[in-house]
Every structure is written in C-alpha cells, then in structure tokens.
Scaffold this active site. Sequence first.
Site, PDB file in Angstrom:
ATOM      1  N   LYS A 172      32.225  39.826  42.296  1.00  0.00           N
ATOM      2  CA  LYS A 172      33.361  40.141  41.403  1.00  0.00           C
ATOM      3  C   LYS A 172      33.275  39.438  40.044  1.00  0.00           C
ATOM      4  O   LYS A 172      34.017  39.779  39.130  1.00  0.00           O
ATOM      5  CB  LYS A 172      34.680  39.765  42.084  1.00  0.00           C
ATOM      6  CG  LYS A 172      34.956  40.527  43.383  1.00  0.00           C
ATOM      7  CD  LYS A 172      35.731  41.806  43.160  1.00  0.00           C
ATOM      8  CE  LYS A 172      36.042  42.506  44.459  1.00  0.00           C
ATOM      9  NZ  LYS A 172      36.808  43.745  44.261  1.00  0.00           N
ATOM     10  N   PRO A 204      39.090  52.999  40.945  1.00  0.00           N
ATOM     11  CA  PRO A 204      38.279  52.015  40.219  1.00  0.00           C
ATOM     12  C   PRO A 204      38.611  50.601  40.678  1.00  0.00           C
ATOM     13  O   PRO A 204      39.737  50.335  41.122  1.00  0.00           O
ATOM     14  CB  PRO A 204      38.694  52.217  38.761  1.00  0.00           C
ATOM     15  CG  PRO A 204      39.963  52.969  38.802  1.00  0.00           C
ATOM     16  CD  PRO A 204      40.027  53.709  40.101  1.00  0.00           C
ATOM     17  N   ASP A 205      37.641  49.693  40.617  1.00  0.00           N
ATOM     18  CA  ASP A 205      37.893  48.296  40.933  1.00  0.00           C
ATOM     19  C   ASP A 205      38.431  47.628  39.655  1.00  0.00           C
ATOM     20  O   ASP A 205      37.695  47.418  38.689  1.00  0.00           O
ATOM     21  CB  ASP A 205      36.594  47.627  41.416  1.00  0.00           C
ATOM     22  CG  ASP A 205      36.868  46.251  41.979  1.00  0.00           C
ATOM     23  OD1 ASP A 205      37.520  45.439  41.287  1.00  0.00           O
ATOM     24  OD2 ASP A 205      36.449  45.980  43.120  1.00  0.00           O
ATOM     25  N   ILE A 206      39.717  47.348  39.670  1.00  0.00           N
ATOM     26  CA  ILE A 206      40.371  46.826  38.455  1.00  0.00           C
ATOM     27  C   ILE A 206      39.790  45.466  38.080  1.00  0.00           C
ATOM     28  O   ILE A 206      39.493  45.179  36.916  1.00  0.00           O
ATOM     29  CB  ILE A 206      41.905  46.699  38.676  1.00  0.00           C
ATOM     30  CG1 ILE A 206      42.487  48.055  39.098  1.00  0.00           C
ATOM     31  CG2 ILE A 206      42.593  46.178  37.419  1.00  0.00           C
ATOM     32  CD1 ILE A 206      43.956  48.010  39.493  1.00  0.00           C
ATOM     33  N   PHE A 258      41.403  37.569  44.289  1.00  0.00           N
ATOM     34  CA  PHE A 258      41.794  37.290  45.672  1.00  0.00           C
ATOM     35  C   PHE A 258      40.851  38.050  46.598  1.00  0.00           C
ATOM     36  O   PHE A 258      40.153  38.974  46.163  1.00  0.00           O
ATOM     37  CB  PHE A 258      43.253  37.679  45.913  1.00  0.00           C
ATOM     38  CG  PHE A 258      44.195  36.528  45.700  1.00  0.00           C
ATOM     39  CD1 PHE A 258      44.354  35.983  44.443  1.00  0.00           C
ATOM     40  CD2 PHE A 258      44.898  35.972  46.762  1.00  0.00           C
ATOM     41  CE1 PHE A 258      45.190  34.892  44.232  1.00  0.00           C
ATOM     42  CE2 PHE A 258      45.739  34.892  46.582  1.00  0.00           C
ATOM     43  CZ  PHE A 258      45.887  34.348  45.311  1.00  0.00           C
ATOM     44  N   LYS A 308      31.969  38.207  47.939  1.00  0.00           N
ATOM     45  CA  LYS A 308      32.875  38.729  46.892  1.00  0.00           C
ATOM     46  C   LYS A 308      32.883  37.822  45.671  1.00  0.00           C
ATOM     47  O   LYS A 308      33.003  38.292  44.544  1.00  0.00           O
ATOM     48  CB  LYS A 308      34.302  38.861  47.446  1.00  0.00           C
ATOM     49  CG  LYS A 308      34.566  40.251  48.001  1.00  0.00           C
ATOM     50  CD  LYS A 308      35.984  40.485  48.440  1.00  0.00           C
ATOM     51  CE  LYS A 308      36.008  41.659  49.415  1.00  0.00           C
ATOM     52  NZ  LYS A 308      37.218  41.748  50.196  1.00  0.00           N
ATOM     53  N   ASN A 368      49.640  49.760  51.729  1.00  0.00           N
ATOM     54  CA  ASN A 368      49.244  48.702  52.667  1.00  0.00           C
ATOM     55  C   ASN A 368      50.404  47.734  52.840  1.00  0.00           C
ATOM     56  O   ASN A 368      51.466  47.894  52.238  1.00  0.00           O
ATOM     57  CB  ASN A 368      47.983  47.992  52.170  1.00  0.00           C
ATOM     58  CG  ASN A 368      48.200  47.408  50.792  1.00  0.00           C
ATOM     59  OD1 ASN A 368      48.997  46.507  50.604  1.00  0.00           O
ATOM     60  ND2 ASN A 368      47.495  47.953  49.816  1.00  0.00           N
TER      61      ASN A 368
END
Length: 420
Positions: free
Chosen positions: A348, A311-313, A330, A344, A216
């Site tokens: 999160k 995976p969502d770190i 972030f 979020k 990205n």
Amino acid sequence: MIENATKGLLEGRRLLLGIAGGIAACKAVDYSRKLKALGAELFIVLTQNAARFVTPLSVAALTSSSVHLDMFEPDSSSAMLHIELARKADLFCILPATANTLAKVACGLADDLLSTLCLSHGRPILLFPSMNPVMWQNPVVQANVRRLKDVGHRVITPAYGETACGECGEGRLPDWPVVREAVLKALTPQTLRDINILISAGPTREPIDPVRFISNRSSGRMGYALAQEAARRGAEVTLVSGPVSLEPPPGVHVVSVETASQMQNAMQTLAQEARIIVMTAAVSDYAPIVTAQQKLKKTFETLHLELQRNPDILTGLTSSCRPNQFIVGFCAETEALREHALQKFKAKGVHLLVANDVSQKDAGFDVETNRVLLLWSERPREQSGPSLRQEEIVVKELPLLPKDRVAQAIWDKVEQLAGL
Ligand code: CTP
C-alpha cells in the site's frame, strides 16, 4: 456508547468549576455530574445569584464535590480560599458565564469568590456564556468577549436554538458533547495544532437497486475516535464518513458519502490540502456493474449479480503522496494477521499501517475496543515498497484497549514518525 468510550479520560484531573446565576445553572449541575463521571475531581464555586437557581446543598449532594459560595466561609480550613482553590485546579471553567460574569472577568473586578478566583488563577479560563440571544448580540457583551479572548481566555460560542425565555437564537448552553470536548481539548497538549488532517471512516454502500446494497459491518467507531482525538490535540479535522449511526464528533468537519466512488472523489479532492491522511474506512472492494432502477422482483430461484472491482482509494492516495504528506492505512483481516499486514504494508505504500483481526469478539468491527498491530519502517517511504525486507519493518502489538485509547496511541506514533 460515547460515554463508555470516554470513561476515565479526566482521571486525576482537578477542575475548578464556576457556576454563575443564569437558568443554565440547572444544566450545569447535570454537566458537573458528567465531568465527575469522566474521573475529574471537582471544586465548585457558585455566585450568590447562581444559588437562587440551584442550592449549594443540592449541588454538593448531586456531585459529591466541595461547593463554595463565599470568600470568607466561617467553617473553611483556609483563610485564603481564593488562592487555595486557584492553585489546586488543572483547569478553571465557568459554566454558565452570564453577561455580568463576562463583564466582571473582562474588567478584572473581584467582588466575590468567583470573580476573585478569575484573577488569582492567573491562567486561561474556559468560559461557556449562556444568556438571552439579544443580550449575547449586544455590542458591549461582544466587546467583553473579544477582550477576554485577547487576554488568552477561551470563550465557547453559545449554541443556537430556543432559549429559556422563549426566543430563538444564539444563547443556549451547548449540548454535553460540545462541553465535554472543550474541556478535554483545554487539558490536552496541542501537539497537532492547526494541522490539516483527513480521515475516512465507516463502510461504503454499493447499491443493487433502490432498496438494497452491498456493505459490511464497519461501525465507523475507530475512525470517529481518531478524528475526535486529533481535534482534541488541536488539528483541523475533516472526516469523510460512510453511513454510520454515530453522532458527528464536535469540532470536526464531516463530509457524508455513501459509495466507494463518492468516497474516492471526496478523499482525492480533500487530500490536496491535507498534511496527514488516515484511511480507516472499510471500503467495499466490489460494486454491482448495473444498479437496477426499480426494486428487483423475486422472479427467479437464483440471482446472479455481476460485480466490478472498486478502485483502491488508499493506493491512489499513496501514489500521489506529496513529500510532506504522511499517510496511514488500516488492515482488516480474519486470519494470519501479521503475515497479511506485512504484505499490505509493502503493497500500500503507507508510512504507518494499523492492522486488526476483525473476527475477534472484542476487536475490530462494531465493538468499542480494539487490539491492533502497528507497522512502520525506518526506511524513507520512497525507498520502501515491495523490495522492503521483512526485517526492515517494525511490528508493535498494542494490548486490548478502548478505541479512544487506541486512537491516542496511533496519534502518538504518527507525531513521532512525522516529526511533529
Ligand atoms: N482501501 C481502500 N480502497 C479499497 C479497499 C481498501 O482505500 N477499495 C483501504 C482501506 O481503507 C484500508 C486499506 O485499504 O486502509 C486496507 O483495507 P483492507 O480491507 O484491509 O484490504 P483490501 O485492500 O481491501 O484488501 P483485501 O480485501 O484483499 O484484504
């Protein structure tokens, strides 16, 4: 690029700059101009030997600053120059500091303007020694350095490399970014002193074959600015960085990774020691299930890549968060920033969320400025999560700012919320 970002950081600061008589005095003139460009007001003092390498006139002309050489200048408005200059300065640097100057300051000799100022200043001095590597290693010089540190002065170790005399070793005046950061650190309150901080930055790359990858547009600038500001505030900073084209910030330990999986491994391991964790990285959400061993050929009209979710770190880190840990996430969006950010923040499990609209020209990815929302809750993190009501989340909008100013605002908020 970095210079644009740091412009104005020394605005309103008065620096007393001593230049001693070594070949690095020539480099010191260039550094003086750079300090001036950051907004500092300079008062420059040359030793008699420094004036053999650079003339007072050329230093004054190149830096547009007052330059002094003598305790008893005939045209000086003050008979007490050594007191007047010492009182004016927010910070006193000696650059370069020769072996002779180190010895004089260590012993408290006061036989010229510069050494007398070292006594009348009465506060810690920032010294940048520079000399031949054999001289630097001399036990007498090293004993002087220890003595200077013992009485509270800061001595920056010279850089390794080829010195003017052709020898290789420690002895060079450090490069500009190291000097700049030492000066900024000396002028910054040490509100994060010795705190272990872990930051992720940049994009990740998920390989398709040996030459192609999914990634990205993240430049890493926001994470690097946060790391630099934390180091200026005295933190022990580790930066886990995806591939970026930025210089490693001086005083920050950089761990380079490429894929989301490598980033996850590094973050999970290093998180065990961290008091504060900040996930600025733009982690690829998906990766090819199979990475081709050889370059893919353009055999077919269409090509289907099968991707698997990474995976969502961040969620992994918040779910194993220790009681004294503070975690910042972030949020990158291209629409409905506030709504997505609120979702979020709940999902999160972070203490603080920094949200930005990355579709804007002047904010988010690959630009030097950012406009962010900060989200936090007064409720303890353990009691937050999906059940949190919207009115229990505080949303504060910051104006458009250079990324280093955004970093300052984020650390101010973290310090307040984490009770530092
Ligand atoms: N993040 C992460 N691991 C991922 C994806 C994101 O740790 N695989 C972290 C980012 O570093 C950031 C936060 O999660 O701190 C939010 O990232 P963002 O890209 O805004 O959202 P995503 O979680 O990826 O969700 P979506 O792409 O659906 O908006």
